[in-house]
Design an enzyme around this catalytic site. Structure first.
Site, PDB file in Angstrom:
ATOM      1  N   CYS A   1       0.802  -1.133  -0.047  1.00 34.79           N
ATOM      2  CA  CYS A   1      -0.015   0.147   0.031  1.00 34.79           C
ATOM      3  C   CYS A   1       0.919   1.274  -0.006  1.00 34.79           C
ATOM      4  O   CYS A   1       0.236   2.211  -0.420  1.00 34.79           O
ATOM      5  CB  CYS A   1      -1.026  -0.055   1.202  1.00 34.79           C
ATOM      6  SG  CYS A   1      -1.829  -1.511   1.232  1.00 34.79           S
TER       7      CYS A   1
ATOM      8  N   HIS B   1      -3.787   6.261   1.227  1.00 38.81           N
ATOM      9  CA  HIS B   1      -4.083   5.189   0.671  1.00 38.81           C
ATOM     10  C   HIS B   1      -5.584   4.619   1.143  1.00 38.81           C
ATOM     11  O   HIS B   1      -5.739   5.238   2.334  1.00 38.81           O
ATOM     12  CB  HIS B   1      -3.067   4.083   1.346  1.00 38.81           C
ATOM     13  CG  HIS B   1      -3.584   2.609   1.163  1.00 38.81           C
ATOM     14  ND1 HIS B   1      -4.121   2.002   0.010  1.00 38.81           N
ATOM     15  CD2 HIS B   1      -3.855   1.748   2.273  1.00 38.81           C
ATOM     16  CE1 HIS B   1      -4.517   0.628   0.352  1.00 38.81           C
ATOM     17  NE2 HIS B   1      -4.401   0.857   1.721  1.00 38.81           N
TER      18      HIS B   1
ATOM     19  N   ASN C   1     -10.371  -1.646  -1.124  1.00 41.26           N
ATOM     20  CA  ASN C   1      -8.817  -1.275  -1.132  1.00 41.26           C
ATOM     21  C   ASN C   1      -8.076  -1.858  -1.996  1.00 41.26           C
ATOM     22  O   ASN C   1      -7.882  -3.525  -2.213  1.00 41.26           O
ATOM     23  CB  ASN C   1      -8.374  -1.880   0.442  1.00 41.26           C
ATOM     24  CG  ASN C   1      -6.855  -1.733   0.554  1.00 41.26           C
ATOM     25  OD1 ASN C   1      -6.128  -1.665  -0.262  1.00 41.26           O
ATOM     26  ND2 ASN C   1      -6.612  -1.938   1.843  1.00 41.26           N
TER      27      ASN C   1
END
Length: 308
Positions: A114, A237, A267
């Protein structure tokens, strides 16, 4: 000066209904949208590999930038932790061949999750400027569907598959400013893969994000001689709605500057920040944007990008 010229993406049309998943785990709409943040999670097809996602995003980038030829690409970085098959050879080599890029291209992977996009743009910028290269591609593709256990309520409702391709080159409308990075390998057990299955300690990851990210962004602004008033937007993120909201609340003056957009994507790991940039930033009138990626490692990276 090498900067960001254009971004394109690929988000699979097929995927999972998160309301259906939520029902299986006795989670209501308030939890699904308020905490998770995603109603739909895109999923790659069974016969699609990571490199295929990369190729889709790159082809979209070439299609939207006809002035960019494949022959002009001289650097390629793929950010992924879930490459083709068992990860050898590196995914970037497979992508080079599938895209028909010239064989003089420098192509390699960065194994980061990430935080990978923030690391990646600076790695590619530094590599290109040191070697005198003109046009580079930074591709993100990390299909966690390859490693997530569909029966794990802590992970299966979070992650979506996607890929992005960023064209980096000279005379770019967006330049890279100051950046800061960090790593704490003692947190490795909180996000890891064992025997091909992903494990996440959600509470520890949430606490890590809330402890590190707001402070890191404030340090970045302080060291740049800026305040939050000088930043038009924050693209952090998209780990979950709860994480984005919690970080935004630490910027009490202007929490609305934190962009949250994951309802149809989930995500997407290293692709989450460039997806925000493509959709909300590149064609905006904004002048300065802060980025922050954080996750597996534990690792984190924050940066400022700006219009010269």
């Amino acid at each position: 000066m090498i900067g960001i010229k254009s971004i394109a993406s690929y988000v699979p049309a097929e995927g999972l209904d998160n309301y259906a998943q939520g029902a299986k785990f006795a989670k209501d709409e308030e939890f699904i949208i308020g905490k998770i943040g995603s109603a739909f999670l895109p999923r790659k097809a069974a016969d699609q590999e990571t490199s295929d996602l990369c190729v889709e995003a790159a082809n979209a980038l070439f299609a939207s930038n006809p002035q960019l030829s494949r022959e002009s690409i001289d650097a390629l970085i793929v950010v992924t932790q879930n490459g083709d098959e068992e990860g050898l050879p590196h995914t970037a080599a497979i992508v080079q061949d599938k895209l028909g890029l010239p064989t003089h291209v420098a192509a390699f992977d960065i194994s980061l999750g990430c935080s990978g996009y923030v690391y990646g743009i600076y790695a590619l910028k530094g590599f290109m400027e040191a070697a005198g290269l003109k046009n580079g591609l930074l591709i993100t593709a990390d299909p966690y569907s390859k490693i997530v256990d569909p029966e794990d309520r802590n992970t299966t409702m979070l992650f979506g598959d996607a890929a992005t391709a960023t064209w980096m080159g000279e005379d770019a409308p967006w330049q890279l400013g100051k950046a800061k990075f960090g790593t704490d390998g003692s947190g490795a057990p909180h996000l890891k893969v064992t025997d091909g299955v992903f494990f996440m300690n959600g509470r520890q990851v949430f606490n890590f994000a809330l402890l590190k990210v707001p402070a890191h962004l404030h340090e970045l602004l302080d060291e740049s001689g800026l305040t939050s008033a000088d930043v038009d937007a924050y693209c952090i993120h998209q780990g979950s709605a709860a994480i984005v909201d919690a970080v935004a609340r630490r910027f009490e003056e202007e929490p609305e500057k934190f962009i949250k957009d994951m309802v149809e994507t989930g995500n997407t790991v290293s692709s989450s920040i460039p997806l925000l940039l493509e959709k909300h930033i590149l064609d905006s009138s904004w002048k300065r944007v802060a980025l922050s990626g954080f996750g597996v490692g534990l690792s984190w990276g924050s940066a400022l990008i700006y219009r010269p």
